[in-house]
Motif scaffolding. Structure first.
Motif, short mmCIF file in Angstrom:
data_model
loop_
_atom_site.label_atom_id
_atom_site.label_comp_id
_atom_site.label_asym_id
_atom_site.label_seq_id
_atom_site.Cartn_x
_atom_site.Cartn_y
_atom_site.Cartn_z
N THR A 1 0.78 -1.22 0.00
CA THR A 1 0.00 0.00 0.00
C THR A 1 0.83 1.29 0.00
O THR A 1 0.26 2.36 -0.02
N VAL A 2 2.13 1.19 0.05
CA VAL A 2 2.93 2.43 -0.02
C VAL A 2 2.78 3.02 -1.42
O VAL A 2 3.14 2.38 -2.41
N PRO A 3 2.24 4.21 -1.54
CA PRO A 3 2.07 4.82 -2.86
C PRO A 3 3.43 5.00 -3.56
O PRO A 3 4.41 5.39 -2.92
N THR A 4 3.47 4.68 -4.83
CA THR A 4 4.72 4.80 -5.60
C THR A 4 5.27 6.22 -5.52
O THR A 4 6.49 6.42 -5.48
N LEU A 5 4.40 7.18 -5.50
CA LEU A 5 4.80 8.59 -5.45
C LEU A 5 5.64 8.91 -4.22
O LEU A 5 6.45 9.83 -4.23
N PHE A 6 5.43 8.11 -3.15
CA PHE A 6 6.12 8.39 -1.89
C PHE A 6 7.49 7.73 -1.80
O PHE A 6 8.24 7.96 -0.87
N ARG A 7 7.81 6.87 -2.76
CA ARG A 7 9.08 6.14 -2.72
C ARG A 7 10.18 6.92 -3.46
O ARG A 7 9.93 7.50 -4.51
N CYS A 8 11.37 6.90 -2.90
CA CYS A 8 12.52 7.51 -3.57
C CYS A 8 12.93 6.62 -4.74
O CYS A 8 13.10 5.40 -4.56
N PRO A 9 13.11 7.14 -5.96
CA PRO A 9 13.51 6.32 -7.11
C PRO A 9 14.86 5.64 -6.93
O PRO A 9 15.16 4.68 -7.63
N ILE A 10 15.68 6.14 -5.99
CA ILE A 10 17.00 5.53 -5.78
C ILE A 10 16.93 4.44 -4.72
O ILE A 10 17.29 3.29 -4.96
N SER A 11 16.47 4.77 -3.52
CA SER A 11 16.46 3.82 -2.40
C SER A 11 15.20 2.97 -2.38
O SER A 11 15.18 1.90 -1.76
N MET A 12 14.13 3.42 -3.03
CA MET A 12 12.82 2.78 -3.04
C MET A 12 12.15 2.79 -1.67
O MET A 12 11.16 2.10 -1.44
N ASP A 13 12.71 3.55 -0.72
CA ASP A 13 12.10 3.72 0.60
C ASP A 13 11.19 4.95 0.60
O ASP A 13 11.32 5.82 -0.28
N VAL A 14 10.31 5.02 1.60
CA VAL A 14 9.47 6.21 1.74
C VAL A 14 10.37 7.41 2.00
O VAL A 14 11.27 7.35 2.85
N MET A 15 10.16 8.49 1.27
CA MET A 15 11.03 9.66 1.38
C MET A 15 10.80 10.40 2.69
O MET A 15 9.66 10.66 3.07
N LYS A 16 11.89 10.75 3.36
CA LYS A 16 11.81 11.55 4.59
C LYS A 16 11.88 13.04 4.28
O LYS A 16 11.23 13.85 4.93
N SER A 17 12.71 13.38 3.30
CA SER A 17 12.85 14.79 2.93
C SER A 17 12.90 14.89 1.41
O SER A 17 13.97 14.94 0.80
N PRO A 18 11.73 14.87 0.74
CA PRO A 18 11.71 14.89 -0.73
C PRO A 18 12.20 16.21 -1.31
O PRO A 18 11.77 17.28 -0.88
#
Length: 408
Positions: A13-30
């Motif tokens: 359920t993690v929205p793709t928009l929220f993932r960093c394209p490099i780490s694939m983790d949820v972004m803390k500071s986009p």
């Protein structure tokens, strides 16, 4: 079982928009690059610190490595993370976009943190919006005028961000040069405030603006003569650990420090020792090395600079170590500095330091490389003066693999 299922749901359920394209983790500071792609700050800064100049997702060459916080996306992620069960939920509606009519009303009305934030978001929304502000003489003039009278750091930082965005447009440097440096408003004092009290991000943008509006000797003089700016730019490279901050500080100092009095002032600050420390750091990236050596070449044009370079424990040694290991630009800067202290100044201390780290071999290798005519001539003159340091033979200190190279 429940916990595993919950982790499974979380991954799904993690929205793709929220993932960093490099780490694939949820972004803390986009943060967004000039290509429009958003990454987590830590991931993209690591990518850039390795010397890359491309966007990882699109592989486009970056016209600028500056990043812009994606505040809207950060708010969305923060809202999403607040749900304790992390269950899917309808996306948080975006704040209503500011229209051009509303922007005109802001320009014609009073300026505040809220109104400036709306203008900045409006400019980031599209290239058309950015051009709308950049090519509006009334808007830019008003913001610069307000900036010159402002003493609130939060407002000053927003205007710096706005001006930094404008600089990407054609003719913006000339326009801002005229408004900031030729007006009666004290805009430079506001830049000084940001350099002293602002965030690292704002300091980087301030340094970049000052660099780009230093278009001629008059502009350079006005910036350098403003009490404190020169020292704060020096502090950016001496105190900050952020690679982009050091690079921005070096770039601004190179653009501004064109006169002998300014260079002497930098030497008194301790620029030579600071650059020596930067060069001795094995993690220093190519862009920073090139600019650091450029600073040394600049200060080596005066007697005080040559003396400081010769007396510093690290400078000469680190310059020799960097020859042929970074880039042609860095090598040519390095040769010029060594030539200035060893041949032009005939400084024996510097000559001995070069010889101790096998500098004669390095100079011969540079001379045989694809360097400029002027660099090759300096190498020839260095060979003449350095061979005197060895009473037995001009080739006695050469490494075996380079004994076939003839100096003339």
């Amino acid at each position: 079982m429940v916990r595993e299922k919950r982790r499974e749901n979380l991954c799904v359920t993690v929205p793709t928009l929220f993932r960093c394209p490099i780490s694939m983790d949820v972004m803390k500071s986009p943060v967004s690059l000039c290509t429009g792609v958003t990454y987590d700050r830590s991931s993209i800064e690591k990518w850039l610190s390795l010397g890359h100049n491309t966007c990882p997702a699109t592989m486009q060459t970056l016209l600028s490595t500056h990043t812009t916080p994606n505040l809207t996306l950060r708010r969305l992620i923060h809202h999403w993370l607040l749900h304790p069960d992390m269950s899917p939920s309808p996306p948080l509606p975006l704040p209503p976009a500011t229209s051009k009519r509303q922007v005109r009303e802001i320009i014609n009305g009073s300026v505040s943190c809220d109104s400036l934030s709306k203008i900045v978001d409006f400019m980031k929304a599209s290239e058309e919006n950015l051009k709308f502000i950049a090519f509006s003489d009334d808007a830019v003039s008003k913001f610069v005028e307000f900036f010159g009278n402002c003493k609130e750091i939060e407002v000053c930082e927003l205007i710096v961000e706005l001006l930094d965005l404008i600089l990407s447009e054609n003719g913006a440097k000339e326009k801002l040069n005229s408004l900031i440096l030729k007006s009666n408003k004290d805009s430079l004092s506001s830049f000084l405030l940001v350099l002293r009290e602002g965030s690292v991000k704002s300091k980087i943008k301030s340094a970049r603006i000052l660099e780009l509006i230093a278009l001629n000797s008059e502009s350079q003089r006005k910036i350098a003569e403003n009490g404190g700016i020169l020292y704060e730019l020096y502090s950016l490279i001496a105190v900050e650990k952020d690679r982009l901050a050091i690079q921005a500080g070096l770039s601004a100092l190179l653009a501004i420090s064109t006169s002998r009095p300014v260079r002497k002032e930098l030497i008194l600050f301790g620029i030579v020792k600071t650059v020596g420390e930067i060069l001795s750091n094995t993690n220093t990236v190519r862009a920073v090395i090139e600019k650091a050596l450029g600073i040394l070449e600049m200060v080596a044009t005066c007697t005080e600079g040559r003396e400081a370079i010769s007396e510093d424990e690290k400078c000469v040694v680190e310059i020799v170590r960097r020859l042929m290991k970074c880039s042609n630009v860095a090598t040519e800067h390095g040769i010029t500095v060594i030539w200035s202290v060893c041949y032009l100044a005939r400084d024996q201390t510097a000559q001995e330091k070069v010889m101790k780290v096998n500098g004669l071999t390095k100079v011969l290798l540079v001379m045989q490389s694809d360097c400029s005519v002027s660099t090759r001539q300096m190498c020839r003159e260095l060979v003449k003066v350095l061979r005197v340091k060895n009473s037995k033979s001009c080739l006695a200190s050469y490494e075996t693999k380079t004994t076939h190279i003839m100096p003339y």
